[in-house]
Design an enzyme around this catalytic site. Structure first.
Site, PDB file in Angstrom:
ATOM      1  N   LYS A  56       0.915  -1.097   0.035  1.00  0.00           N
ATOM      2  CA  LYS A  56      -0.022  -0.167   0.094  1.00  0.00           C
ATOM      3  C   LYS A  56       0.884   1.309  -0.054  1.00  0.00           C
ATOM      4  O   LYS A  56       0.469   2.145  -0.772  1.00  0.00           O
ATOM      5  CB  LYS A  56      -0.871   0.004   1.207  1.00  0.00           C
ATOM      6  CG  LYS A  56      -2.016  -0.928   0.949  1.00  0.00           C
ATOM      7  CD  LYS A  56      -2.877  -0.988   2.305  1.00  0.00           C
ATOM      8  CE  LYS A  56      -4.117  -1.875   2.343  1.00  0.00           C
ATOM      9  NZ  LYS A  56      -4.945  -1.913   3.415  1.00  0.00           N
ATOM     10  N   SER A  75      -0.763   1.144   5.848  1.00  0.00           N
ATOM     11  CA  SER A  75      -1.281   0.310   7.026  1.00  0.00           C
ATOM     12  C   SER A  75      -2.243  -0.657   6.533  1.00  0.00           C
ATOM     13  O   SER A  75      -3.023  -0.421   5.706  1.00  0.00           O
ATOM     14  CB  SER A  75      -1.771   1.232   7.975  1.00  0.00           C
ATOM     15  OG  SER A  75      -1.956   0.421   9.386  1.00  0.00           O
ATOM     16  N   ASP A  76      -2.187  -1.763   7.181  1.00  0.00           N
ATOM     17  CA  ASP A  76      -3.089  -2.798   7.103  1.00  0.00           C
ATOM     18  C   ASP A  76      -3.423  -3.485   8.412  1.00  0.00           C
ATOM     19  O   ASP A  76      -2.635  -3.778   9.318  1.00  0.00           O
ATOM     20  CB  ASP A  76      -2.532  -3.863   6.015  1.00  0.00           C
ATOM     21  CG  ASP A  76      -3.855  -4.650   5.557  1.00  0.00           C
ATOM     22  OD1 ASP A  76      -4.586  -4.115   4.880  1.00  0.00           O
ATOM     23  OD2 ASP A  76      -3.957  -5.902   5.927  1.00  0.00           O
ATOM     24  N   THR A  77      -4.663  -3.872   8.592  1.00  0.00           N
ATOM     25  CA  THR A  77      -4.914  -4.367  10.001  1.00  0.00           C
ATOM     26  C   THR A  77      -5.864  -5.799   9.499  1.00  0.00           C
ATOM     27  O   THR A  77      -6.744  -5.778   8.633  1.00  0.00           O
ATOM     28  CB  THR A  77      -5.997  -3.653  10.686  1.00  0.00           C
ATOM     29  OG1 THR A  77      -5.327  -2.253  10.921  1.00  0.00           O
ATOM     30  CG2 THR A  77      -6.356  -4.330  12.046  1.00  0.00           C
ATOM     31  N   ALA A 112       0.094  -3.846  10.445  1.00  0.00           N
ATOM     32  CA  ALA A 112       1.411  -3.536  10.142  1.00  0.00           C
ATOM     33  C   ALA A 112       1.270  -1.892   9.516  1.00  0.00           C
ATOM     34  O   ALA A 112       0.337  -1.619   8.874  1.00  0.00           O
ATOM     35  CB  ALA A 112       1.986  -4.452   8.962  1.00  0.00           C
TER      36      ALA A 112
END
EC number: 3.6.1.9
Length: 194
Positions: A56, A75-77, A112
């Site tokens: 991303k 960011s990724d969750t 992250a």
């Protein structure tokens, strides 16, 4: 350096704004990168979420070609229960299935965050253990009817109505919301962005 958030999430925008501590000089723009979020064969949840955050940020960097010295935050969750990644629900029935699975159990939220610049991408991973109380079918039905779970990993938002189901957390609250503040500040500080 120009800070860019590679996300249109209102939650991430609000959290990143907090990092500026109200200072007028702390500014950023937003872009909407489009990446393939399909997990790779045998990819571990930790590896998956770090890869997506980096991709991303890098895709966001590609969208900033006309900008001077961009630094792009991605960011990724994900929500992980018994080593299964629980993504955003595909429909109401899926949201109910996920909430029933989380009921009365502990799960891990992994976020992250990555900072991409022209020459380097740095990534941090944060994990938080979240324990849900037992949920009745009526609780689940009412929550899904609110529509809140429909765009959230794991079918809940801790910062909204879903917080009613969270018995305890061990770790970073902002990780569960979607942008771990301490680790994001560290990344920005290392890049000379304060």
């Amino acid at each position: 350096m120009n800070l860019v958030l590679a996300s249109t999430s209102p939650r991430r925008k609000e959290l990143l704004t907090h990092i500026g501590l109200g200072r007028a000089e702390f500014r950023f723009t937003q872009v909407a990168p489009d990446i393939d979020e399909t997990p790779r064969a045998a990819e571990l949840p930790r590896d998956y979420v770090q890869r997506l955050a980096a991709e991303k940020a890098q895709a966001g960097l590609a969208l900033c070609s006309g900008m001077s010295q961009p630094a792009v935050l991605g960011s990724d969750t994900i929500v992980v229960l018994e080593n299964e990644i629980l993504g955003k629900p595909v429909d109401e029935a899926d949201a109910k299935r996920v909430l029933r699975a989380l009921s009365g159990k502990a799960h891990t939220v992994m976020t992250a965050v990555a900072l991409a610049k022209a020459d380097h991408t740095s990534v941090r991973l944060v994990e938080t253990l979240v324990r849900f109380c037992a949920l009745s079918d009526a609780d689940i039905d009412a929550y899904v009817a609110s529509k809140e779970p429909m765009d959230k990993a794991g079918s809940y938002g801790i910062q909204g109505l879903g917080g009613c189901f969270v018995e305890s957390i061990e770790g970073s609250y902002s990780c569960v919301v979607g942008l771990p503040l301490v680790e994001t500040r560290e990344l920005l500080s290392e890049a000379g962005i304060r």
